[in-house]
Scaffold this motif. Sequence first.
Motif, PDB file in Angstrom:
ATOM      1  N   LEU A 176       0.751  -1.293   0.056  1.00 48.92           N
ATOM      2  CA  LEU A 176       0.165  -0.070  -0.027  1.00 48.92           C
ATOM      3  C   LEU A 176       0.713   0.987   0.139  1.00 48.92           C
ATOM      4  N   ASP A 177       2.211   1.398   0.806  1.00 48.82           N
ATOM      5  CA  ASP A 177       2.712   2.576   0.982  1.00 48.82           C
ATOM      6  C   ASP A 177       3.525   2.778  -0.433  1.00 48.82           C
ATOM      7  N   TYR A 178       3.914   1.754  -0.934  1.00 47.01           N
ATOM      8  CA  TYR A 178       4.724   2.206  -2.247  1.00 47.01           C
ATOM      9  C   TYR A 178       3.666   2.010  -3.788  1.00 47.01           C
ATOM     10  N   ASP A 179       2.445   1.837  -3.748  1.00 48.13           N
ATOM     11  CA  ASP A 179       1.439   1.985  -4.725  1.00 48.13           C
ATOM     12  C   ASP A 179       2.012   1.006  -5.487  1.00 48.13           C
ATOM     13  N   GLU A 204       6.279  -4.855  -8.163  1.00 46.41           N
ATOM     14  CA  GLU A 204       6.176  -3.900  -9.090  1.00 46.41           C
ATOM     15  C   GLU A 204       5.549  -2.829  -8.577  1.00 46.41           C
ATOM     16  N   ILE A 205       5.728  -1.586  -9.354  1.00 45.69           N
ATOM     17  CA  ILE A 205       4.967  -0.269  -8.879  1.00 45.69           C
ATOM     18  C   ILE A 205       4.324   0.147  -9.775  1.00 45.69           C
ATOM     19  N   ALA A 209       2.105   5.643 -10.498  1.00 43.80           N
ATOM     20  CA  ALA A 209       2.537   6.371  -9.110  1.00 43.80           C
ATOM     21  C   ALA A 209       4.001   6.434  -8.682  1.00 43.80           C
ATOM     22  N   VAL A 210       4.763   6.246  -9.795  1.00 45.36           N
ATOM     23  CA  VAL A 210       6.223   6.497  -9.447  1.00 45.36           C
ATOM     24  C   VAL A 210       6.359   7.554  -9.036  1.00 45.36           C
ATOM     25  N   PHE A 211       5.877   8.801  -9.804  1.00 41.41           N
ATOM     26  CA  PHE A 211       6.334  10.130  -9.283  1.00 41.41           C
ATOM     27  C   PHE A 211       5.899  10.398  -7.841  1.00 41.41           C
ATOM     28  N   ILE A 216      11.869   5.538  -5.915  1.00 43.13           N
ATOM     29  CA  ILE A 216      11.602   4.892  -7.073  1.00 43.13           C
ATOM     30  C   ILE A 216      11.827   5.633  -8.474  1.00 43.13           C
ATOM     31  N   ALA A 217      11.394   7.001  -8.247  1.00 41.74           N
ATOM     32  CA  ALA A 217      11.645   7.627  -9.513  1.00 41.74           C
ATOM     33  C   ALA A 217      12.848   7.900  -9.933  1.00 41.74           C
TER      34      ALA A 217
END
Lengths: 393, 75
Positions: A176-179, A204-205, A209-211, A216-217
């Motif tokens: 949940l926290d990392y989408d 996998e993200i 939602a990476v932004f 992660i971005a």
Amino acid sequence: MRLLEYESKRILEKYRIPLPAGRLVALGEILKIDKPVMLKAQIPIGGRGKAGGILEASDTEDARQKISHLLQSNLRGYIPKSVYMEEKKAVKQEFFMGVTYDTVAKAPLAIFSPAGGIDIEELAQKQPELVCKEHFTVASRLPLHRAREIVAETGISGKLLLGLSPLLSKLADVFLDYDATVVEINPLGLMDDGQLVALDCHMEIDDDAVFRHADIASMEKDTGRVEGEKRMSDFERKASEINDLDHRGVAGRMIEFDGNLGLIIGGGGASLTAFDAIRAHGGRPANYCEIGGNPSVLKVKELTKLILSKPGVNKIAVIMNVVSNTRVDLVARGIVKGILESGKNPARTVAVFRIPGAWEEEGFKILSKYGIPIQGRTVSIDEAARIATKNSD
Amino acid sequence: MSSASEFIRVDVNMTTCVGIARCGGCVRVCPVSIFQKNGDAPAVVEKNLDECILCELCIQTCKPEAITIRKLYEA
Ligand code: SF4
Ligand code: SF4
């Protein structure tokens, strides 16, 4: 975006999920190894072990040679840019735990199995009693007591239950926290000393939602982490060139497989459904390929010719959902013409043609003229896949 | 004038066509470039014939009714 194993493990570490001691190693780095280690090629795709991307090394020289070998290997289309070295653990039992999103139920789904290290989807089919799945909500997350219920459902009790449940609950937090769209620990190993350790992790993200995640971005922008995308085969490249012939629609998003049944299938969910259904019926696709958005006759024709030029491919299955933005007659023209220009007989080459929808009357007239049976909208995609498989040899 | 395709045949009757200078409607309206200017006459572009979407815009625009379209897959 699929994270590499070591990137996923860095995240697990933040949530205090126990891991084997490990670190990235670079080519030419001076190593000193006094106990067996696992060397793991960092590539963003599954099936690494089977492809030779995970090796065991017993001493420094052995490790040095194997790291150099891994960094030069083509593993499922990727040449690893890094190798993750981990202490080798003596594992007593392996478990599976994962969290994903169920798009049908529109809710996150926690999955646990006491049989880890294997393909969970295959296990769920063959021995469903060994896989426990439970939905939860984003608002209430997966509290410890619910995680405990899921693990207990598979017959686990006592200390092991108390050890596994918090890990599943934390994994749901990571999800949940990392989408994330999927987070799996497979296998999760039980050591001789009773410790539970995440031996491998797949995460996998959601690309959209990476932004929201600066760490992660920055990984995404790092061009040095992965050697390109999976390289296209010549066949896939030619299909992509066909897709670029003109601006109309899509016809050429191709992935090559080694079967005998050529596929021209509608994009999105329908093509995945058709592909899976053909495999489930025992068919062997030669390719996955999406068409849609009313491609030109020229593109469909060239694609048909390309698929039929593959050695061993003599049949083509043409399956789409009920179409509104693609014309049945134009696809039929492209398929028929491609077959004729390949020097083949349309009636004997089309394993199934199941595209109902816009301009279907005209399309069906074309099929009839060339002796191709018509499958209308009353024939499901699954049934069309069955017919295609039956006619594929 | 006529041309060959597996599916579509387009004919322009050059005795009734008034020519590109006075009309040229078919060249302008066809969305898949089946007609092209050849001097003052509209020429049918063979390689594009399979792409005819049967919209009949050419027929509607052609006042002297010089254009006929046939579907070769119909009996
Ligand atoms: S629209 Fe008809 S009259 Fe006009 S140029 Fe074309 S064929 Fe000739
Ligand atoms: S029917 Fe439409 S697509 Fe076909 S030739 Fe006429 S204008 Fe062009």
